[in-house]
Design a protein around this motif. Structure first.
Motif, PDB file in Angstrom:
ATOM      1  N   ALA A   1       0.836  -1.202   0.000  1.00 30.37           N
ATOM      2  CA  ALA A   1       0.000   0.000   0.000  1.00 30.37           C
ATOM      3  C   ALA A   1       0.869   1.250   0.000  1.00 30.37           C
ATOM      4  CB  ALA A   1      -0.934  -0.011   1.213  1.00 30.37           C
ATOM      5  N   GLU A   2       1.919   1.202   0.797  1.00 30.26           N
ATOM      6  CA  GLU A   2       2.850   2.335   0.889  1.00 30.26           C
ATOM      7  C   GLU A   2       3.516   2.606  -0.465  1.00 30.26           C
ATOM      8  OE1 GLU A   2       5.029   2.615   4.874  1.00 30.26           O
ATOM      9  OE2 GLU A   2       6.660   2.281   3.428  1.00 30.26           O
ATOM     10  N   ALA A   3       3.808   1.525  -1.182  1.00 27.26           N
ATOM     11  CA  ALA A   3       4.470   1.646  -2.485  1.00 27.26           C
ATOM     12  C   ALA A   3       3.473   1.946  -3.610  1.00 27.26           C
ATOM     13  CB  ALA A   3       5.244   0.367  -2.800  1.00 27.26           C
ATOM     14  N   GLY A   4       2.161   1.935  -3.290  1.00 24.64           N
ATOM     15  CA  GLY A   4       1.143   2.181  -4.319  1.00 24.64           C
ATOM     16  C   GLY A   4       1.051   1.054  -5.338  1.00 24.64           C
ATOM     17  N   VAL A   5       1.225  -0.158  -4.841  1.00 25.78           N
ATOM     18  CA  VAL A   5       1.253  -1.331  -5.718  1.00 25.78           C
ATOM     19  C   VAL A   5       0.142  -2.303  -5.316  1.00 25.78           C
ATOM     20  CG1 VAL A   5       2.583  -3.435  -6.220  1.00 25.78           C
ATOM     21  CG2 VAL A   5       3.706  -1.188  -6.265  1.00 25.78           C
ATOM     22  N   VAL A   6      -0.552  -2.844  -6.313  1.00 26.12           N
ATOM     23  CA  VAL A   6      -1.569  -3.859  -6.083  1.00 26.12           C
ATOM     24  C   VAL A   6      -1.021  -5.222  -6.528  1.00 26.12           C
ATOM     25  CG1 VAL A   6      -3.812  -4.715  -6.924  1.00 26.12           C
ATOM     26  CG2 VAL A   6      -3.548  -2.310  -6.294  1.00 26.12           C
ATOM     27  N   HIS A   7      -1.279  -6.244  -5.730  1.00 22.51           N
ATOM     28  CA  HIS A   7      -0.978  -7.621  -6.123  1.00 22.51           C
ATOM     29  C   HIS A   7      -2.274  -8.357  -6.396  1.00 22.51           C
ATOM     30  CE1 HIS A   7       3.428  -8.381  -4.612  1.00 22.51           C
ATOM     31  NE2 HIS A   7       3.358  -7.481  -5.550  1.00 22.51           N
ATOM     32  N   ARG A   8      -2.259  -9.200  -7.430  1.00 25.44           N
ATOM     33  CA  ARG A   8      -3.414 -10.054  -7.739  1.00 25.44           C
ATOM     34  C   ARG A   8      -2.914 -11.489  -7.830  1.00 25.44           C
ATOM     35  NH1 ARG A   8      -7.214  -6.907  -6.043  1.00 25.44           N
ATOM     36  NH2 ARG A   8      -7.505  -4.993  -7.236  1.00 25.44           N
ATOM     37  N   HIS A   9      -3.407 -12.319  -6.933  1.00 22.57           N
ATOM     38  CA  HIS A   9      -3.036 -13.732  -6.930  1.00 22.57           C
ATOM     39  C   HIS A   9      -4.013 -14.535  -7.788  1.00 22.57           C
ATOM     40  CE1 HIS A   9      -0.747 -12.409  -3.415  1.00 22.57           C
ATOM     41  NE2 HIS A   9      -0.078 -13.548  -3.465  1.00 22.57           N
ATOM     42  N   TRP A  10      -3.473 -15.230  -8.758  1.00 22.87           N
ATOM     43  CA  TRP A  10      -4.271 -16.114  -9.624  1.00 22.87           C
ATOM     44  C   TRP A  10      -3.884 -17.555  -9.337  1.00 22.87           C
ATOM     45  CZ3 TRP A  10      -7.260 -15.020 -14.340  1.00 22.87           C
ATOM     46  CH2 TRP A  10      -7.537 -13.657 -14.528  1.00 22.87           C
ATOM     47  N   VAL A  11      -4.885 -18.378  -9.141  1.00 24.91           N
ATOM     48  CA  VAL A  11      -4.673 -19.813  -8.960  1.00 24.91           C
ATOM     49  C   VAL A  11      -5.159 -20.528 -10.221  1.00 24.91           C
ATOM     50  CG1 VAL A  11      -5.579 -21.835  -7.730  1.00 24.91           C
ATOM     51  CG2 VAL A  11      -4.753 -19.851  -6.461  1.00 24.91           C
ATOM     52  N   GLY A  12      -4.402 -21.478 -10.703  1.00 27.18           N
ATOM     53  CA  GLY A  12      -4.820 -22.221 -11.887  1.00 27.18           C
ATOM     54  C   GLY A  12      -4.269 -23.621 -11.881  1.00 27.18           C
ATOM     55  N   MET A  13      -4.712 -24.418 -12.836  1.00 29.15           N
ATOM     56  CA  MET A  13      -4.226 -25.792 -13.027  1.00 29.15           C
ATOM     57  C   MET A  13      -4.320 -26.569 -11.717  1.00 29.15           C
ATOM     58  SD  MET A  13      -3.974 -24.922 -15.971  1.00 29.15           S
ATOM     59  CE  MET A  13      -3.619 -26.447 -16.819  1.00 29.15           C
ATOM     60  N   LEU A  14      -5.473 -26.428 -11.104  1.00 32.17           N
ATOM     61  CA  LEU A  14      -5.736 -27.034  -9.800  1.00 32.17           C
ATOM     62  C   LEU A  14      -6.084 -28.510  -9.910  1.00 32.17           C
ATOM     63  CD1 LEU A  14      -6.499 -26.638  -6.703  1.00 32.17           C
ATOM     64  CD2 LEU A  14      -8.823 -26.201  -7.542  1.00 32.17           C
ATOM     65  N   THR A  15      -5.474 -29.314  -9.047  1.00 31.89           N
ATOM     66  CA  THR A  15      -5.936 -30.690  -8.853  1.00 31.89           C
ATOM     67  C   THR A  15      -6.165 -30.914  -7.360  1.00 31.89           C
ATOM     68  OG1 THR A  15      -3.670 -31.536  -8.676  1.00 31.89           O
ATOM     69  CG2 THR A  15      -4.688 -31.623 -10.845  1.00 31.89           C
ATOM     70  N   THR A  16      -7.088 -31.814  -7.070  1.00 36.05           N
ATOM     71  CA  THR A  16      -7.365 -32.165  -5.672  1.00 36.05           C
ATOM     72  C   THR A  16      -7.340 -33.674  -5.536  1.00 36.05           C
ATOM     73  OG1 THR A  16      -9.751 -32.168  -6.074  1.00 36.05           O
ATOM     74  CG2 THR A  16      -8.795 -30.125  -5.255  1.00 36.05           C
ATOM     75  N   GLU A  17      -6.908 -34.133  -4.388  1.00 41.75           N
ATOM     76  CA  GLU A  17      -6.899 -35.577  -4.119  1.00 41.75           C
ATOM     77  C   GLU A  17      -6.988 -35.793  -2.617  1.00 41.75           C
ATOM     78  OE1 GLU A  17      -3.072 -37.214  -5.320  1.00 41.75           O
ATOM     79  OE2 GLU A  17      -2.076 -35.333  -4.802  1.00 41.75           O
ATOM     80  N   PRO A  18      -7.558 -36.921  -2.208  1.00 47.48           N
ATOM     81  CA  PRO A  18      -7.660 -37.216  -0.781  1.00 47.48           C
ATOM     82  C   PRO A  18      -6.261 -37.375  -0.198  1.00 47.48           C
ATOM     83  CG  PRO A  18      -8.950 -38.786  -2.108  1.00 47.48           C
ATOM     84  CD  PRO A  18      -8.129 -37.985  -3.048  1.00 47.48           C
ATOM     85  N   ALA A  19      -6.066 -36.884   1.017  1.00 48.79           N
ATOM     86  CA  ALA A  19      -4.787 -37.050   1.702  1.00 48.79           C
ATOM     87  C   ALA A  19      -5.037 -37.761   3.034  1.00 48.79           C
ATOM     88  CB  ALA A  19      -4.128 -35.692   1.936  1.00 48.79           C
ATOM     89  N   GLU A  20      -3.987 -37.949   3.798  1.00 51.56           N
ATOM     90  CA  GLU A  20      -4.108 -38.665   5.068  1.00 51.56           C
ATOM     91  C   GLU A  20      -5.053 -37.915   6.032  1.00 51.56           C
ATOM     92  OE1 GLU A  20      -0.407 -36.030   5.041  1.00 51.56           O
ATOM     93  OE2 GLU A  20      -1.541 -37.292   3.660  1.00 51.56           O
ATOM     94  N   ASP A  21      -5.612 -38.645   6.990  1.00 49.85           N
ATOM     95  CA  ASP A  21      -6.399 -38.056   8.083  1.00 49.85           C
ATOM     96  C   ASP A  21      -7.602 -37.240   7.627  1.00 49.85           C
ATOM     97  OD1 ASP A  21      -4.459 -39.095   9.846  1.00 49.85           O
ATOM     98  OD2 ASP A  21      -3.225 -37.286   9.662  1.00 49.85           O
ATOM     99  N   GLY A  22      -8.191 -37.621   6.497  1.00 47.72           N
ATOM    100  CA  GLY A  22      -9.377 -36.907   6.042  1.00 47.72           C
ATOM    101  C   GLY A  22      -9.097 -35.538   5.451  1.00 47.72           C
ATOM    102  N   LEU A  23      -7.813 -35.242   5.271  1.00 57.24           N
ATOM    103  CA  LEU A  23      -7.459 -33.964   4.641  1.00 57.24           C
ATOM    104  C   LEU A  23      -7.550 -34.071   3.121  1.00 57.24           C
ATOM    105  CD1 LEU A  23      -4.327 -32.990   6.815  1.00 57.24           C
ATOM    106  CD2 LEU A  23      -6.723 -32.293   7.122  1.00 57.24           C
TER     107      LEU A  23
END
Lengths: 146, 146, 146
Positions: free
Chosen positions: B74-96
């Motif tokens: 904010a001090e530098a007058g800069v905006v960041h935009r985070h983009w997420v892509g190419m997502l995969t999901t899979e079951p992991a240990e302990d119900g995670l």
């Protein structure tokens, strides 16, 4: 079909599974797992691109071309990240699925700045295989050459 | 599991809800709502990155680090935009749930040109919480340092 | 509603169909099919942007503005590719759907390098129409002007 007709969408489950397929497929390529990547193409699959002198035909040739490209990137200390976006899917002839998307290649040199390497449009014909798909035909059009 | 095996996908509903989760989570960070963003981590969540000297442990420390980073932007007058892509999901240990994606940070200075600031790979372990998820463990690997 | 509350997501089917809608809508614009693109807006739809002197009101005016912008790009030998990401959807007043996303414009000159032309936040109000949606109100905020 009108511009806002959503019925071209085969079904939402298929659409999602295609997203997931591309995520896995592109990561295989980007991590240098080029044989596994080539295995996502049909045995007689075709990879055509306006950036290539001629289409690459057959899984073996597709694997070889990818392996060589991957080797050159590793040698240069450069990582590529393929992003797929703006995906649509629709039924095609012979039980195939036509998937159309924008595909972006980001290039990141070790210790350097990430840049947009390529912006392309990709049209795939996908065949059902083993609960997922294989690419029967891929046409990649680079926007800078189009 | 073969390269084109789609069965790693837990289920399409979960996959979609994770997409939605990331969209909300990244926007919280990018708009400077860093406490709300930190609340998407588990109380004892871990944020590790190859761009950090050491993992940040615990929601309070994650919130503090994000707040400070947000203040500097904010001090530098800069905006960041985070983009997420190419997502995969899979079951992991302990119900995670293990979610793997590419994450891009775009940087936009006020009155200036947008550039690709970072290209990364992000691997999260997500735990179910309140109809959504919290991040138990995040590992971010910057491609320029990998 | 807490930060990790996923229940803001109307339903996963709707969320996916909105993704598909944007993919088709943006491609119509990028390929110069500006009348078809404008048809994805309501007859009295509004397109407002902090990069515009005033909101554009009505499908006819939206079509005319897009056609003129498209003509200038073609004349300059430049392709634009609109990417939508980090999408969230939630129910809005009067049966409408509020869709919020990041929208990126990539610019590719013929024979040149692709660059990030614009990074924006886009908030749409969508109305059900013909199995899909039309945009009733679009607000685009350029990050470099915000």
């Amino acid at each position: 079909m009108t511009a806002h007709d959503a019925t071209a969408l085969t079904d939402t489950d298929t659409y999602l599974r295609v997203q997931h397929f591309y995520a896995r497929q592109m990561r295989l390529l980007d991590t240098g797992a080029t044989d596994d990547w080539a295995a996502t193409f049909a045995e007689d699959g075709v990879f055509a691109a306006n950036g290539l002198p001629a289409p690459v035909r057959g899984r073996g040739n597709i694997a070889a071309a990818a392996k060589e490209a991957s080797r050159r990137l590793a040698e240069a200390g450069v990582v590529h990240r393929h992003w797929v976006g703006m995906l649509t899917t629709e039924p095609a002839e012979d039980g195939l699925l036509r998937a159309t998307c924008y595909a972006l290649v980001l290039e990141v040199p070790r210790g350097g700045e990430a840049t947009v390497h390529r912006s392309t449009v990709c049209v795939d014909l996908l065949a059902p295989a083993g609960g997922g798909w294989v690419v029967v035909d891929r046409r990649v059009t680079r926007d800078d050459l189009a």
